[in-house]
Design an enzyme around this catalytic site. Structure first.
Site, short mmCIF file in Angstrom:
data_model
loop_
_atom_site.label_atom_id
_atom_site.label_comp_id
_atom_site.label_asym_id
_atom_site.label_seq_id
_atom_site.Cartn_x
_atom_site.Cartn_y
_atom_site.Cartn_z
CG ASP A 74 -2.26 -0.40 0.88
OD1 ASP A 74 -2.73 -0.45 -0.63
OD2 ASP A 74 -2.89 -1.57 1.68
N PRO A 192 -24.39 -6.98 5.12
CG PRO A 192 -23.40 -8.15 4.48
CD PRO A 192 -25.25 -7.07 4.28
CB CYS A 378 17.31 -6.29 -7.69
SG CYS A 378 18.50 -6.48 -6.01
CG HIS A 503 14.52 -3.21 -5.83
ND1 HIS A 503 13.81 -4.04 -6.48
CD2 HIS A 503 15.33 -3.56 -5.16
CE1 HIS A 503 13.95 -5.42 -6.36
NE2 HIS A 503 15.15 -4.81 -5.23
CD GLU A 505 11.40 -2.46 -8.77
OE1 GLU A 505 12.22 -1.85 -9.06
OE2 GLU A 505 11.28 -3.21 -7.87
N1 GLN Z 1 18.94 -12.54 -3.70
C1 GLN Z 1 19.26 -10.88 -4.48
C2 GLN Z 1 19.68 -10.32 -2.78
O1 GLN Z 1 19.91 -10.73 -1.84
C3 GLN Z 1 18.45 -10.67 -5.32
C4 GLN Z 1 17.70 -9.16 -4.08
C5 GLN Z 1 16.65 -9.15 -4.80
O2 GLN Z 1 15.88 -8.51 -6.30
N2 GLN Z 1 15.98 -7.77 -3.98
O3 GLN Z 1 21.25 -9.38 -3.05
#
Ligand code: GLN
Length: 528
Positions: A74, A192, A378, A503, A505
């Site tokens: 969220d 409900p 990642c 990341h 995103e």
């Molecule tokens: N498993 C991998 C690490 O811990 C990649 C982690 C991920 O993609 N968030 O480095």
């Protein structure tokens, strides 16, 4: 003189999972569009300390804030809807509050008092709410689950009692209920919802607004009935049917008549400027002449929520590039080259654990060799590095996450992280800076040579193997400022093979898609 801060509490009844978070975020978006400074917080009654160790199949994505909080998805909705960056303070779990409370008790901070849920836990909740409100005009607090859930009682009591701290006139309670439609008798059933409102009243909260969620539009007499039985003004009972698309919800919430109710509470009579939402809703509904197929190589195929920020980033990039997105799920445990050749681009998202890893390496290898646009996030960078090292002859190259004794451990565990593999809160989390190589593909995509992105990982590229990795077709194009950690790699002679240890995103916004996703969609578009 300080301004009076206002608080909106959003609770749920009947069922969870009917869009309470999106409703809360949409109310925030409307208030923002009226010029208010809005902040927002999720209170989760789970006994978990954070969302880091929760199973993504069950709970969906673990969202990461800039200061490294591992939170419920969220918070991602909130960031995308309100275009703000949240922190640890905006995600409050009872597990964390309780563990702090018990630590304080052990440290003797209570001078012999008896420690109880009321007032100690409820007091901690109220403090956490006030702390997160942090100078905004209006602070929205969503309480997870439904009212009456055993574990959520302290939160309900805390938000009720909060009114005595700041004044009832500064608190606005919204209850989101669900009204089912019974196919056989063709009627909406409000019982409900009435019961849920009784439950809420039983805890001492008479709401200021009831949001009635239905699948299809419900007739006005449903609102009248709910108003009659709940003591809520009829114009404050808002009927909210399913929207076509998620970014249409601020528009549908506003159209459903919440405006005057919010006006009464905030005193802000400005008409909201909802242009941004209209544009987004239109983009979401538009069919463009061109479609790009993106293959998402993933292992949780049965729950889109697991990759929600990645999907939202892809969609936003596709809107900006004016193409339709045709997302193809490719099962990481069963990757065949035909699936990879049939898409215009490949995306390998983040992940943990060995399952499906060889399929992801295969996807990266294929993309590298066939000049298929590729974005690795990642884990998607780590498998690209393994793929490249294997191509250069280190056929057993691996990450120690999957092969603890790997001789050619091209991805390995960071110093200080050994022995913490299944421990919460010990990853490299949150914002980190990186510097990019001038003239690289990533620098071109970002239009900059310095980046700040959010991280959530434990393993790193082993730069002892840089030569082998580069011999396989990749270039290291971005590192931490001290050069110690690899942050970006890219295909050396490739239209768009880009991977990041971060990341991105999480920083993408519906109206401001992240450049690396835009780069992928653009490259895919050119290849179509
Ligand atoms: N498993 C991998 C690490 O811990 C990649 C982690 C991920 O993609 N968030 O480095």
């Amino acid at each position: 003189m300080g301004k009076t801060q206002k608080y909106i509490f959003v609770t749920g009844g009947v069922l969870s999972g009917v869009g309470k978070g999106i409703t809360a975020a949409s109310i925030g978006a409307i208030l923002q569009a009226k010029g208010a400074h809005v902040s927002i917080q999720k209170c989760d009654p789970y006994l978990n300390v954070d969302a880091g160790l929760l199973n993504p199949r069950e709970h969906g994505e673990c969202f990461v804030t800039k200061d490294g909080a591992e939170t419920d998805l969220d918070l991602g909705h909130y960031e995308r809807f309100l275009d703000i960056e949240l922190t640890q303070k905006n995600a409050t779990l009872s597990g964390r509050l309780l563990s702090n409370l018990i630590a304080d008790e052990r440290a003797g901070k209570f001078n012999g008092q008896t420690i109880q849920l009321v007032p100690h836990l409820t007091g901690a909740i109220k403090d956490a709410i006030q702390d997160a409100a942090n100078g905004s005009d209006i602070h929205i607090v969503e309480v997870g689950g439904t009212v009456g859930d055993y574990e959520g009682l302290s939160f309900v009591e805390a938000i009720r009692d909060f009114a005595s701290r700041v004044g009832r006139e500064n608190c606005f309670y919204v209850h989101v209920v669900y009204v089912p439609f019974i196919q056989t008798s063709k009627e909406f059933k409000s019982k409900p919802a009435q019961n849920a409102l009784n439950d809420l009243r039983g805890f001492g909260i008479v709401p200021d607004c009831v949001v009635v969620r239905t699948e299809d539009p419900a007739p006005g007499d449903i609102a009248a009935k709910i108003a009659r039985f709940s003591g809520v003004a009829e114009d404050a009972v808002i009927l909210l049917a399913n929207a076509h698309t998620v970014y249409e919800v601020p528009l549908t919430v506003y159209a459903s008549g919440i405006g005057p109710v919010l006006e009464r509470f905030t005193g802000n009579t400005k008409k909201p400027d909802l242009t941004k939402w209209r544009d987004l809703a239109e983009a979401q509904e538009t069919r463009f002449p061109q479609t790009v197929k993106v293959g998402m190589v993933a292992k949780y195929l049965d729950n889109e929520d697991t990759y929600i920020s990645v999907l939202e980033a892809l969609k936003a990039a596709a809107w900006q590039e004016k193409v339709n997105l045709d997302l193809r799920w490719i099962d990481a445990e069963d990757v065949v080259n035909d699936d990879l050749s049939s898409v215009d681009a490949v995306l390998v998202p983040g992940g943990f654990g060995k399952r499906g890893i060889e399929g992801k390496i295969q996807a990266a290898t294929y993309a590298l060799e066939h000049k298929k646009p590729y974005l690795g996030l990642c884990l998607g960078l780590q498998v690209a590095v393994i793929a490249s090292a294997r191509r250069s002859g280190l056929s057993d190259a691996n990450s120690t996450e999957f092969e603890p004794d790997a001789k050619h451990n091209v991805v390995y565990i960071m110093e200080g992280q050994q022995g913490k593999e299944s421990t919460g809160g010990t990853l490299r989390l949150g914002d980190y800076n990186a510097v990019l190589t001038k003239g690289s593909k990533v620098a071109e995509a970002y239009g900059a040579t310095k980046t700040v992105e959010r991280h959530r990982h434990r393993y790193e590229v082993n730069q002892k193997f840089t030569k082998a990795i580069e011999a396989g077709g990749l270039t290291i194009s971005g590192t931490s400022p001290d050069g110690k950690l690899v942050e970006y790699v890219e295909g050396a002679h490739h239209p768009y093979f880009v991977a990041t240890q971060a990341h991105p995103e999480f920083k993408s916004r519906p109206s401001r898609p992240h450049p690396l996703f835009v780069g992928l969609i653009r490259a895919a578009k050119q290849g179509v």
